[in-house]
Scaffold this active site. Structure first.
Site, PDB file in Angstrom:
ATOM      1  N   CYS A  48      -0.387  -3.291   1.234  1.00  0.00           N
ATOM      2  CA  CYS A  48      -1.284  -3.562   2.371  1.00  0.00           C
ATOM      3  C   CYS A  48      -2.715  -3.117   2.063  1.00  0.00           C
ATOM      4  O   CYS A  48      -2.961  -1.925   1.855  1.00  0.00           O
ATOM      5  CB  CYS A  48      -0.715  -2.821   3.584  1.00  0.00           C
ATOM      6  SG  CYS A  48      -1.843  -2.599   4.955  1.00  0.00           S
ATOM      7  N   CYS A  65      -4.193  -0.617   4.573  1.00  0.00           N
ATOM      8  CA  CYS A  65      -3.546   0.687   4.382  1.00  0.00           C
ATOM      9  C   CYS A  65      -4.228   1.459   3.255  1.00  0.00           C
ATOM     10  O   CYS A  65      -4.408   2.673   3.342  1.00  0.00           O
ATOM     11  CB  CYS A  65      -2.065   0.509   4.047  1.00  0.00           C
ATOM     12  SG  CYS A  65      -1.107  -0.329   5.328  1.00  0.00           S
TER      13      CYS A  65
END
Length: 102
Positions: free
Chosen positions: A31, A34
């Site tokens: 991600c 993230c």
């Protein structure tokens, strides 16, 4: 304090049974947002050793992600007294995350 690696084995003890508030980052290694959030959390942990911050890899701990209704990553959940106090999806500014502990 460093950031705790949380999983299905230690989550209840480290988060729900903790005597302190805990910010949990539900993330995935693939991600992009993230990866943007990770250094912010590291900085908060380094500057505030009394804060409890943990990370849950949703690909490794799918049951935990399901238990807390994590549909998107990153999802940040702030626990106080073992209860969800605030749930946020997406990258958040450092100041907003630090303010949760105040």
């Amino acid at each position: 304090m460093s950031i705790m690696h949380l999983n299905e084995e230690n989550f209840d003890k480290e988060v729900l049974e903790s005597g302190k508030p805990v910010l949990v980052d539900f993330f995935a290694t693939w991600c992009g947002p993230c990866k943007m959030l990770a250094p912010v959390l590291e900085e908060i942990a380094a500057e505030n050793p009394d804060f409890s911050i943990g990370k849950v890899d949703v690909d490794e701990s799918t049951n935990l992600a399901g238990r807390y209704g994590v549909m998107s990553v990153p999802t940040l959940i702030f626990f106080k007294g073992g209860e969800i106090h605030k749930k946020m999806v997406g990258v958040r500014p450092k100041e907003e995350l630090v303010a949760l502990f105040k």
